[in-house]
Design an enzyme around this catalytic site. Structure first.
Site, PDB file in Angstrom:
ATOM      1  N   GLU A  34      -3.570   7.335   2.054  1.00 10.57           N
ATOM      2  CA  GLU A  34      -3.844   7.550   3.477  1.00 10.57           C
ATOM      3  C   GLU A  34      -2.561   7.855   4.260  1.00 10.57           C
ATOM      4  OE1 GLU A  34      -7.864   5.111   4.399  1.00 10.57           O
ATOM      5  OE2 GLU A  34      -6.058   3.875   4.343  1.00 10.57           O
TER       6      GLU A  34
ATOM      7  N   LYS B 269      -9.951  -2.699  -5.252  1.00 10.86           N
ATOM      8  CA  LYS B 269     -11.146  -2.962  -4.444  1.00 10.86           C
ATOM      9  C   LYS B 269     -12.361  -3.181  -5.338  1.00 10.86           C
ATOM     10  CE  LYS B 269      -9.753  -0.720  -0.141  1.00 10.86           C
ATOM     11  NZ  LYS B 269     -10.150   0.152   0.984  1.00 10.86           N
TER      12      LYS B 269
ATOM     13  N   ARG C 194     -13.350  11.563  -5.061  1.00 13.55           N
ATOM     14  CA  ARG C 194     -12.515  10.453  -4.599  1.00 13.55           C
ATOM     15  C   ARG C 194     -12.743   9.196  -5.431  1.00 13.55           C
ATOM     16  NH1 ARG C 194     -12.560   7.721   1.477  1.00 13.55           N
ATOM     17  NH2 ARG C 194     -11.689   5.731   0.828  1.00 13.55           N
TER      18      ARG C 194
ATOM     19  N   LYS D  58       0.877  -1.166   0.000  1.00 18.32           N
ATOM     20  CA  LYS D  58       0.000   0.000   0.000  1.00 18.32           C
ATOM     21  C   LYS D  58       0.914   1.215   0.000  1.00 18.32           C
ATOM     22  CE  LYS D  58      -3.423   2.439   2.875  1.00 18.32           C
ATOM     23  NZ  LYS D  58      -4.268   2.348   4.094  1.00 18.32           N
TER      24      LYS D  58
ATOM     25  N   GLU E 167     -16.245  -4.037   8.178  1.00 16.40           N
ATOM     26  CA  GLU E 167     -15.923  -2.697   8.661  1.00 16.40           C
ATOM     27  C   GLU E 167     -17.091  -1.736   8.505  1.00 16.40           C
ATOM     28  OE1 GLU E 167     -12.829   0.940   7.480  1.00 16.40           O
ATOM     29  OE2 GLU E 167     -12.590  -1.054   6.588  1.00 16.40           O
TER      30      GLU E 167
ATOM     31  N   ASP F  19     -14.709   2.429  -0.918  1.00 17.31           N
ATOM     32  CA  ASP F  19     -14.041   1.723   0.177  1.00 17.31           C
ATOM     33  C   ASP F  19     -14.949   0.701   0.847  1.00 17.31           C
ATOM     34  OD1 ASP F  19     -12.198   0.971   2.080  1.00 17.31           O
ATOM     35  OD2 ASP F  19     -12.441   2.738   3.325  1.00 17.31           O
TER      36      ASP F  19
END
Length: 711
Positions: free
Chosen positions: A301, A370, A346, A297, A403, A375
């Protein structure tokens, strides 16, 4: 080593799992009905192999010997004159003599066939490689447990996807980012000297699904992971998992050589940096000869990456790929990026950064994307990169841990969500260019293919935080093996093995599972809304949050609600994110008449008083969806009240209690969301609708600083 592993697999499971607490997962091997058990015992009274020295064949034989007496009441002997199971590969003279056509099995598949061997009836489990034979043994046991074993076996299976991965977001202190089932199962403090016997059961469960790789540590990696001390710990885990066909991978932090003070830069084009990574790869492979490679990654972030040095993702990935390539390793480079500067949208960023790099990655790099462009939300359209990078193999990354879908306590079966994405047509090469064909390589001719699931596995006795969350682990593995498997078929398999084969239990349970994810969508993010969760921990509603430092950290950024309407305009009059999809898909999403309810507010800003196809206004429909979600949880509770007496009390009680939590939190979501959107819209509640239990300020004041899984 093989003898030790086989002994562990025989001894550990029965001792640990005496209570019906969920530890045995779907590998319970319960006693079959008398006639069925007797018939199965007649079909095989022994298990035989010429390859007992092979550690993978050894654990396959051990699994059969564990399961058979439990299911049939009769042990599997080592030999004899009657019917038997013969397991092996063409290295076995007996398998070779059968002259089976194993071409359809590929490298990891298997053939199950009943035939005569020297006049003796045999169930033959044959494969080109020992791992395939192990998968064949588990498939035989799955059929027997589920009551779907045919009268005459003639099965050929092979996985459609090469890399079938679990990604553990486990930290070195045993906390788990977005983990809701206890601590990490990796007891790093005691490794490498002490390996928990639970690692064997973890390996068995994964092998039963065909999962063949695991990333041990968090994608938000620490540099310590790649020090000699921690490599030795990973090597100890790899030794346990190896007989089960599972390779170990590690997440690598881009700036590791700088943070360990061994280079002055992490620039991927600096020869000293490349040399450091090559030496590090050599060191890892000396400790773990079958090490799979790195997951990275980068530049997301706040994580460091090659863009810090004005280099591209391809520059970074290719430098690492060169380091592991001599050993047969790969690099999985995540496309989950959003920049430090405020974006236009985004949802567009990954496509904008990676699409221009198509064809520029090394042949042992696979880009991990993804399932949707934001997300892991309760519902998203498929990621626009699928179908847009024909020269680059792509992994589809899904989140098994929930999540954004209620953590461990909300019943939400995720296979229908993954099926929606896999079945989505990208139209990249015309009609029928599904996401499944992108990730299995068939659309563009890629051999390096994969799926990755962010694990929901922890130290809890039931592994996943709740019994029904085990179904998501199971479903992920089965869909990674075959992306075309139907969600309800998988749910039926799981329920029959996990609870009971009684159809009066299985059918309503599967029905409940199949509707559960839509219920969560309705009471959390209906009609294409997204990312309305409270920030940071993502527990509970927070659609009012609008004061964080970056716009895309705020839920208000995603719903764009104002006095006139609600929704994010991603058409030509807005961010034009629809343009990242192929023409037919873009036109469908851009048109209010064809976009459908599921993605209406994802792509369109809709006036509160506009009429929808239901005949309701936007405001009325939004409220109705929240109510529908709560009603669905009511229905699940009623279902389970009837079903609970049909299984053991311990698991039934846990499920009952968690449904109570889900009902309470569904009402919380419904009430808080309606209170907020009413304050924005200024519309009265539709006639007959129950008002929220409290005013908006009450819901805004709720805080949860210690919610689990927060990083």
């Amino acid at each position: 080593m093989a003898v030790l592993v086989a002994a562990l697999t025989i001894l550990v499971w029965p001792n640990i799992a005496a209570a019906e607490d969920g530890y045995r997962l779907w590998l319970r091997y319960e006693t079959l009905p008398a006639a069925e058990g007797a018939a199965l015992a007649r079909r095989a009274g022994a298990v035989e192999t010429d390859e007992s020295a092979d550690p993978t064949i050894a654990v396959a034989v051990a699994e059969l010997r564990r399961a058979w007496p439990s299911m049939t009441g009769q042990p599997l002997a080592a030999g004899g004159s009657g019917a038997a199971i013969l397991i092996g590969t063409p290295k076995s003279p007996r398998i070779a003599a059968l002259r089976l056509d194993l071409s359809g099995a590929g490298e990891e598949g298997f053939v199950l066939r009943e035939m005569q061997d020297g006049g003796r009836p045999m169930i033959v489990i044959a494969a080109n490689r020992p791992t395939g034979a192990l998968y064949g043994a588990f498939h035989l046991l799955r059929l027997a447990q589920a009551g779907t074993l045919p009268d005459r076996l003639n099965v050929v299976e092979r996985p459609r996807v090469k890399l079938r991965m679990l990604n553990h977001w486990d930290n070195l202190d045993r906390t788990v980012e977005r983990g809701f089932s206890g601590q990490s199962i990796w007891d790093w403090w005691k490794l490498p000297t002490a390996t928990d016997p639970r690692y064997v059961d973890y390996a068995r469960a994964n092998a039963s699904l065909g999962i063949n790789g695991t990333v041990l540590n968090n994608v938000n990696a620490k540099p310590d992971t790649l020090t000699a001390e921690w490599i030795a710990k990973a090597a100890a885990v790899a030794d346990v998992l190896r007989p089960y066909g599972i390779k170990v991978y590690l997440s690598a932090r881009w700036s590791t050589p700088v943070e360990l003070k061994q280079t002055k830069t992490a620039d991927p084009l600096d020869p000293q940096v490349a040399a450091w990574w090559k030496a590090k790869a050599d060191e890892i492979y000396r400790a773990i000869p079958d090490f799979g490679g790195f997951l990275v990654k980068a530049n997301s972030e706040g994580q460091p990456g090659p863009q810090d040095y004005k280099r591209t993702h391809a520059d970074g990935a290719n430098m690492l790929a060169a380091a592991v390539k001599p050993h047969g390793g790969i690099v999985m480079w995540r496309a989950f990026v959003y920049s430090e500067v405020d974006p236009e949208d985004r949802a567009k960023q990954a496509y904008s950064e990676f699409k221009p790099l198509d064809g520029k990655f090394a042949d042992n790099v696979i880009v991990q994307v993804k399932n949707g462009p934001i997300d892991f939300q309760p519902r998203e359209p498929f990621h626009p990169l699928f179908g847009a990078m024909p020269k680059t193999p792509l992994v589809m990354e899904v989140q098994i841990t929930k999540e954004y879908l209620g953590f461990a306590t909300h019943l939400a079966y995720l296979a229908p969500m993954w099926s929606e994405v896999l079945e989505a047509d990208t139209f990249a090469k015309g009609k029928g260019s599904t996401v499944a064909k992108v990730i299995d390589g068939s659309l563009d001719g890629h051999e390096l293919t994969g799926m990755a699931g962010v694990a929901n596995i922890g130290s809890d006795r039931n592994w996943s935080g709740s019994i029904f969350d085990q179904a998501n682990w199971y479903a992920y593995g089965r869909m990674a093996w075959n992306p075309d498997l139907a969600a309800d078929t998988i749910a039926t398999e799981w329920a029959r093995q996990t609870f009971t084969r009684d159809p009066s239990f299985v059918q309503p349970t599967v029905q409940m599972m199949m509707g559960s994810r839509q219920a969560v969508v309705d009471y959390m993010t209906p009609l294409g809304l997204t990312h309305l969760m409270a920030t940071g921990h993502h527990y509970g509603p927070g659609p009012w949050v609008d004061d964080l430092a970056r716009p895309e950290w705020n839920p208000a950024y995603y719903h764009r609600a104002d006095k006139n309407g609600i929704g994010f305009d991603r058409t030509r009059t807005g961010s034009n994110a629809v343009a990242q999809y192929a023409g037919p898909v873009a036109r469908r999403f851009a048109d209010r008449r064809t976009v459908g309810d599921d993605f209406l507010l994802w792509f369109h800003h809709v006036g509160w008083d506009e009429k929808l196809p239901s005949g309701r206004t936007m405001w009325e429909e939004l409220v109705a969806r929240y109510d529908r979600g709560v009603a669905a949880v009511d229905a699940m509770q009623a279902h389970w009240e009837r079903l609970a007496p049909m299984i053991d009390a311990e698991r039934a009680r846990e499920i009952t209690q968690f449904l109570v939590i889900q009902k309470q939190e569904a009402i919380w979501w419904r009430d808080a969301s309606i209170a907020y959107f009413q304050s924005v819209s200024g519309r009265p509640l539709p006639q007959g609708v129950r008002p929220p239990a409290h005013d908006l300020e009450f819901y805004k004041a709720i805080r949860h600083p210690y919610a689990p899984g927060h990083h």
